[in-house]
Write an enzyme that holds these catalytic residues in place. Structure first.
Site, PDB file in Angstrom:
ATOM      1  N   HIS A  23       0.841  -1.213   0.000  1.00  0.00           N
ATOM      2  CA  HIS A  23       0.000   0.000   0.000  1.00  0.00           C
ATOM      3  C   HIS A  23       0.873   1.259   0.000  1.00  0.00           C
ATOM      4  O   HIS A  23       0.559   2.230  -0.681  1.00  0.00           O
ATOM      5  CB  HIS A  23      -0.900   0.028   1.251  1.00  0.00           C
ATOM      6  CG  HIS A  23      -1.892  -1.106   1.337  1.00  0.00           C
ATOM      7  ND1 HIS A  23      -1.952  -1.955   2.415  1.00  0.00           N
ATOM      8  CD2 HIS A  23      -2.867  -1.509   0.484  1.00  0.00           C
ATOM      9  CE1 HIS A  23      -2.927  -2.846   2.226  1.00  0.00           C
ATOM     10  NE2 HIS A  23      -3.490  -2.605   1.066  1.00  0.00           N
ATOM     11  N   LYS A  47     -17.233  -7.082   8.410  1.00  0.00           N
ATOM     12  CA  LYS A  47     -15.939  -7.759   8.225  1.00  0.00           C
ATOM     13  C   LYS A  47     -15.149  -7.694   9.532  1.00  0.00           C
ATOM     14  O   LYS A  47     -14.922  -6.612  10.068  1.00  0.00           O
ATOM     15  CB  LYS A  47     -15.164  -7.042   7.107  1.00  0.00           C
ATOM     16  CG  LYS A  47     -14.159  -7.916   6.373  1.00  0.00           C
ATOM     17  CD  LYS A  47     -13.653  -7.215   5.122  1.00  0.00           C
ATOM     18  CE  LYS A  47     -12.373  -7.829   4.610  1.00  0.00           C
ATOM     19  NZ  LYS A  47     -11.834  -7.115   3.448  1.00  0.00           N
ATOM     20  N   ARG A  96      -1.915  -5.523  -8.374  1.00  0.00           N
ATOM     21  CA  ARG A  96      -0.734  -6.352  -8.151  1.00  0.00           C
ATOM     22  C   ARG A  96      -0.531  -7.318  -9.311  1.00  0.00           C
ATOM     23  O   ARG A  96       0.497  -7.332  -9.948  1.00  0.00           O
ATOM     24  CB  ARG A  96      -0.876  -7.124  -6.835  1.00  0.00           C
ATOM     25  CG  ARG A  96      -0.759  -6.235  -5.617  1.00  0.00           C
ATOM     26  CD  ARG A  96      -1.288  -6.886  -4.386  1.00  0.00           C
ATOM     27  NE  ARG A  96      -2.710  -7.171  -4.512  1.00  0.00           N
ATOM     28  CZ  ARG A  96      -3.435  -7.793  -3.618  1.00  0.00           C
ATOM     29  NH1 ARG A  96      -2.875  -8.242  -2.533  1.00  0.00           N
ATOM     30  NH2 ARG A  96      -4.733  -7.979  -3.801  1.00  0.00           N
ATOM     31  N   SER A 134      -2.828  -8.159   2.982  1.00  0.00           N
ATOM     32  CA  SER A 134      -2.974  -7.986   4.431  1.00  0.00           C
ATOM     33  C   SER A 134      -3.248  -9.330   5.102  1.00  0.00           C
ATOM     34  O   SER A 134      -2.707  -9.617   6.174  1.00  0.00           O
ATOM     35  CB  SER A 134      -4.095  -6.994   4.728  1.00  0.00           C
ATOM     36  OG  SER A 134      -3.783  -5.745   4.181  1.00  0.00           O
TER      37      SER A 134
END
Ligand code: COA
Length: 167
Positions: A23, A47, A96, A134
């Site tokens: 990030h 979440k 990515r 993450s």
């Protein structure tokens, strides 16, 4: 119009649970293009996050001190409403690998429908960061792996503290 100053403000939204070097790479690139960037951390009640909203915001603030035009905020609800409220001109997202593309394309199209005057700008991750996520960082750290090269130092410390509190 002569004399009018337009600030090009972009929003980089995400969960950032926690922020990674991937990030930060996207922020280092995009902060050279925009006048101001808000990292918008989503408050998503559905979440389950490892780091609280406040913790996620603080970790990003501490990891972006070297980027003077980056600030951090929290948001909930529709991203389009937040963008309108902040008078943003663009959404920033990182790509990515090709596997990110389909998800990102759908999200960009949906946002374009909801707020047509704002486009999503994609920044390619450096090859050294394409495998970082993450979730992978959290899993590795919680199982005792050394994630020091994948996350800013404050995040490494934060993960170590979580492990101590859990164990
Ligand atoms: N480097 C490293 N990791 C990256 C990365 C990069 N450059 N880009 C993305 N990732 C990873 C994240 O770490 C995260 O990993 P994880 O799934 O292992 O946790 C994953 O990719 C997802 O990225 P993230 O940026 O956290 O996106 P998200 O999918 O959690 O959040 C929102 C997406 C918040 C932007 C989106 O859900 C949203 O806008 N919500 C608001 C509601 C709304 O407006 N909905 C309609 C719009 S479609």
């Amino acid at each position: 119009m002569e004399g009018a100053i337009t600030v090009r403000l972009a929003v980089y939204p995400g969960s950032f649970d926690p922020v990674t070097n991937g990030h930060i790479d996207i922020l280092e690139k995009s902060s050279k293009i925009f006048d101001e960037i808000i990292v918008a951390v989503i408050h998503n009640v559905t979440k389950k996050a490892l780091f609280s909203l406040d913790e996620r915001v603080k970790l990003i603030e501490e990891s972006t001190r070297h980027l003077s035009n980056v600030r951090v905020d929290a948001f909930s609800g529709l991203l389009a409403n937040y963008l309108e409220d902040k008078q943003a001109c663009a959404i920033i997202r990182g790509l990515r690998t090709v596997t990110d593309f389909e998800y990102e394309m759908h999200m960009a199209m949906m946002n374009k429908k909801l707020i047509p005057n704002i486009d999503t700008m994609f920044f390619m991750s450096d090859s050294q960061y394409t495998f970082i996520s993450s979730s992978a960082v959290k899993e590795a750290a919680l199982l005792g792996g050394d994630v020091g090269s994948l996350v800013p130092p404050v995040v490494k410390t934060g993960l170590e503290e979580k492990m101590m509190n859990d164990g």
